[in-house]
Design a protein around this motif. Sequence first.
Motif, PDB file in Angstrom:
ATOM      1  N   VAL A  92       0.909  -1.221  -0.002  1.00 40.78           N
ATOM      2  CA  VAL A  92      -0.218  -0.077   0.106  1.00 40.78           C
ATOM      3  C   VAL A  92       1.085   1.319  -0.002  1.00 40.78           C
ATOM      4  CG1 VAL A  92      -1.730   1.186   1.332  1.00 40.78           C
ATOM      5  CG2 VAL A  92      -1.965  -1.110   1.042  1.00 40.78           C
ATOM      6  N   SER A  93       2.053   1.287   0.821  1.00 45.80           N
ATOM      7  CA  SER A  93       2.896   2.557   0.947  1.00 45.80           C
ATOM      8  C   SER A  93       3.400   2.575  -0.612  1.00 45.80           C
ATOM      9  CB  SER A  93       3.945   2.254   1.961  1.00 45.80           C
ATOM     10  OG  SER A  93       3.177   2.036   3.183  1.00 45.80           O
ATOM     11  N   TRP A  94       3.928   1.521  -1.060  1.00 41.53           N
ATOM     12  CA  TRP A  94       4.387   1.524  -2.633  1.00 41.53           C
ATOM     13  C   TRP A  94       3.650   2.259  -3.521  1.00 41.53           C
ATOM     14  CZ3 TRP A  94       3.081  -1.494  -6.861  1.00 41.53           C
ATOM     15  CH2 TRP A  94       3.952  -1.248  -7.797  1.00 41.53           C
ATOM     16  N   LEU A  95       2.099   1.795  -3.374  1.00 39.21           N
ATOM     17  CA  LEU A  95       1.213   2.467  -4.333  1.00 39.21           C
ATOM     18  C   LEU A  95       1.087   3.958  -4.304  1.00 39.21           C
ATOM     19  CD1 LEU A  95      -0.911   1.888  -6.529  1.00 39.21           C
ATOM     20  CD2 LEU A  95      -2.532   1.493  -4.869  1.00 39.21           C
ATOM     21  N   PHE A  96       1.080   4.128  -2.895  1.00 42.32           N
ATOM     22  CA  PHE A  96       0.818   5.531  -2.415  1.00 42.32           C
ATOM     23  C   PHE A  96       2.004   6.373  -3.034  1.00 42.32           C
ATOM     24  CE2 PHE A  96      -1.997   4.806   1.426  1.00 42.32           C
ATOM     25  CZ  PHE A  96      -3.164   4.561   0.534  1.00 42.32           C
ATOM     26  N   SER A  97       3.110   5.924  -2.949  1.00 40.36           N
ATOM     27  CA  SER A  97       4.445   6.625  -3.518  1.00 40.36           C
ATOM     28  C   SER A  97       4.173   6.905  -4.888  1.00 40.36           C
ATOM     29  CB  SER A  97       5.583   5.736  -2.955  1.00 40.36           C
ATOM     30  OG  SER A  97       5.809   4.770  -3.682  1.00 40.36           O
ATOM     31  N   ILE A  98       3.970   5.962  -5.577  1.00 37.76           N
ATOM     32  CA  ILE A  98       3.794   6.200  -7.230  1.00 37.76           C
ATOM     33  C   ILE A  98       2.539   7.306  -7.356  1.00 37.76           C
ATOM     34  CG2 ILE A  98       2.897   5.085  -9.147  1.00 37.76           C
ATOM     35  CD1 ILE A  98       4.053   2.359  -8.103  1.00 37.76           C
ATOM     36  N   VAL A  99       1.518   7.299  -6.621  1.00 38.78           N
ATOM     37  CA  VAL A  99       0.427   8.240  -6.893  1.00 38.78           C
ATOM     38  C   VAL A  99       1.166   9.721  -6.650  1.00 38.78           C
ATOM     39  CG1 VAL A  99      -1.686   9.155  -6.120  1.00 38.78           C
ATOM     40  CG2 VAL A  99      -1.288   6.908  -6.571  1.00 38.78           C
ATOM     41  N   VAL A 100       1.769   9.978  -5.513  1.00 35.91           N
ATOM     42  CA  VAL A 100       2.339  11.170  -5.283  1.00 35.91           C
ATOM     43  C   VAL A 100       3.289  11.817  -6.283  1.00 35.91           C
ATOM     44  CG1 VAL A 100       3.750  12.240  -3.409  1.00 35.91           C
ATOM     45  CG2 VAL A 100       1.906  10.745  -2.762  1.00 35.91           C
ATOM     46  N   PHE A 101       4.390  11.021  -6.350  1.00 37.23           N
ATOM     47  CA  PHE A 101       5.435  11.461  -7.465  1.00 37.23           C
ATOM     48  C   PHE A 101       4.948  11.432  -8.903  1.00 37.23           C
ATOM     49  CE2 PHE A 101       6.917   7.110  -7.445  1.00 37.23           C
ATOM     50  CZ  PHE A 101       7.153   6.678  -9.001  1.00 37.23           C
ATOM     51  N   GLY A 102       4.256  10.604  -9.270  1.00 42.42           N
ATOM     52  CA  GLY A 102       3.412  10.591 -10.342  1.00 42.42           C
ATOM     53  C   GLY A 102       2.764  11.528 -10.677  1.00 42.42           C
ATOM     54  N   SER A 103       1.795  12.090  -9.969  1.00 40.78           N
ATOM     55  CA  SER A 103       0.796  13.199 -10.119  1.00 40.78           C
ATOM     56  C   SER A 103       1.689  14.344 -10.072  1.00 40.78           C
ATOM     57  CB  SER A 103      -0.100  13.290  -8.820  1.00 40.78           C
ATOM     58  OG  SER A 103      -0.677  12.102  -8.717  1.00 40.78           O
ATOM     59  N   ILE A 104       2.920  14.558  -9.563  1.00 40.56           N
ATOM     60  CA  ILE A 104       3.521  15.972  -9.375  1.00 40.56           C
ATOM     61  C   ILE A 104       4.362  15.801 -10.815  1.00 40.56           C
ATOM     62  CG2 ILE A 104       5.416  17.047  -8.603  1.00 40.56           C
ATOM     63  CD1 ILE A 104       4.628  16.238  -5.895  1.00 40.56           C
ATOM     64  N   ILE A 105       4.904  14.622 -11.221  1.00 37.80           N
ATOM     65  CA  ILE A 105       5.658  14.905 -12.497  1.00 37.80           C
ATOM     66  C   ILE A 105       4.669  14.824 -13.680  1.00 37.80           C
ATOM     67  CG2 ILE A 105       7.142  13.179 -14.161  1.00 37.80           C
ATOM     68  CD1 ILE A 105       8.233  11.752 -11.627  1.00 37.80           C
ATOM     69  N   ASN A 106       3.682  14.309 -13.650  1.00 32.55           N
ATOM     70  CA  ASN A 106       2.716  14.539 -14.900  1.00 32.55           C
ATOM     71  C   ASN A 106       1.931  15.598 -15.155  1.00 32.55           C
ATOM     72  OD1 ASN A 106       3.442  11.695 -15.605  1.00 32.55           O
ATOM     73  ND2 ASN A 106       1.817  10.908 -14.641  1.00 32.55           N
ATOM     74  N   GLU A 107       1.502  16.364 -14.082  1.00 36.06           N
ATOM     75  CA  GLU A 107       0.719  17.411 -13.977  1.00 36.06           C
ATOM     76  C   GLU A 107       0.786  18.498 -12.870  1.00 36.06           C
ATOM     77  OE1 GLU A 107      -3.461  16.582 -13.837  1.00 36.06           O
ATOM     78  OE2 GLU A 107      -3.267  14.846 -15.241  1.00 36.06           O
ATOM     79  N   GLY A 108       2.219  18.347 -12.441  1.00 38.79           N
ATOM     80  CA  GLY A 108       2.631  19.371 -11.343  1.00 38.79           C
ATOM     81  C   GLY A 108       3.334  20.253 -11.879  1.00 38.79           C
ATOM     82  N   TYR A 109       3.924  20.358 -13.303  1.00 37.90           N
ATOM     83  CA  TYR A 109       4.545  21.529 -13.776  1.00 37.90           C
ATOM     84  C   TYR A 109       3.603  22.163 -15.093  1.00 37.90           C
ATOM     85  CZ  TYR A 109       8.598  20.360 -11.138  1.00 37.90           C
ATOM     86  OH  TYR A 109       9.388  19.917 -10.292  1.00 37.90           O
ATOM     87  N   MET A 110       3.347  23.352 -14.801  1.00 40.73           N
ATOM     88  CA  MET A 110       2.192  23.814 -16.062  1.00 40.73           C
ATOM     89  C   MET A 110       2.721  25.384 -16.089  1.00 40.73           C
ATOM     90  SD  MET A 110      -1.357  22.239 -14.921  1.00 40.73           S
ATOM     91  CE  MET A 110      -1.928  22.301 -16.903  1.00 40.73           C
ATOM     92  N   ASN A 111       2.123  26.100 -17.149  1.00 37.32           N
ATOM     93  CA  ASN A 111       2.302  27.334 -17.476  1.00 37.32           C
ATOM     94  C   ASN A 111       1.128  28.009 -18.157  1.00 37.32           C
ATOM     95  OD1 ASN A 111       2.711  25.627 -19.711  1.00 37.32           O
ATOM     96  ND2 ASN A 111       3.757  27.122 -20.875  1.00 37.32           N
ATOM     97  N   ARG A 112       1.136  29.329 -18.084  1.00 39.22           N
ATOM     98  CA  ARG A 112      -0.021  29.958 -18.661  1.00 39.22           C
ATOM     99  C   ARG A 112       0.382  30.033 -20.117  1.00 39.22           C
ATOM    100  NH1 ARG A 112       0.254  32.444 -13.538  1.00 39.22           N
ATOM    101  NH2 ARG A 112      -1.454  32.086 -12.331  1.00 39.22           N
TER     102      ARG A 112
END
Length: 234
Positions: free
Chosen positions: A32-52
């Motif tokens: 479960v901890s392994w899965l949660f870690s994927i969600v955290v860093f995966g969310s930031i890498i995929n959609e955590g960097y954006m621009n106007r």
Amino acid sequence: MEAAAAYGAGRAGGAFDPVTFIKQPQTIVRAVSWLFSIVVFGSIINEGYMNRPTEVEQHCIFNRNPNACNYGITIGVLAFIGCMAFLALDAYFPQISSVKDRKKVVLGDIGFSAFWSFLWFVGFCFLTNQWQVTDLEKDDPLKEGADAARAAITFSFFSIFTWAAQAFLGYQRYRLGADSALFSQEYTDPSQDTSAPYGPYLSGDEMEAPGSYQQPLSTGSYTSASEGYQTQDY
């Protein structure tokens, strides 16, 4: 018997049982901890960097603070690697015959899990604070990353408890080993063991009673019992 099995002594050299391994609470919590870690860093890498539209460079969605994104990605990736490493150690654990090596693995598990639970707490507070002060205008395209930001915050919060649970389970395993005296196998000096059926070891000086040393007889007064005569002094 339960303590011996906890340290693998009872099953050392036995065949690996994947069904039993998967059903263990330690394995479930790590997965479960392994899965949660994927969600955290995966969310930031995929959609955590954006621009106007008016910007070329992408910025961290958490108040444009790159440290917030870097922190979330770093602890997420390291947690992912840590879970994989300890899952491998759990699978190999029954084959470890050395008591000292088993103790090191258990203590390492407790320390790493407790420390990472603290880091997840810091990450949750940090990301939450930066998200609260993030200025998003109406119809701002940066809102597209809002779900990813909330997911990273939410699963950072959940990870605090999953890693604390790993530390708790590791502590229980350590106590089982300590209570069974597997960690207290120390050398005992026989001279200090009052229950031994023999006395303490005595050195050569201690074995010889004081004052028992005698000077050799002079050659002048030597008497031979076998020859029956006495030497004379000249």
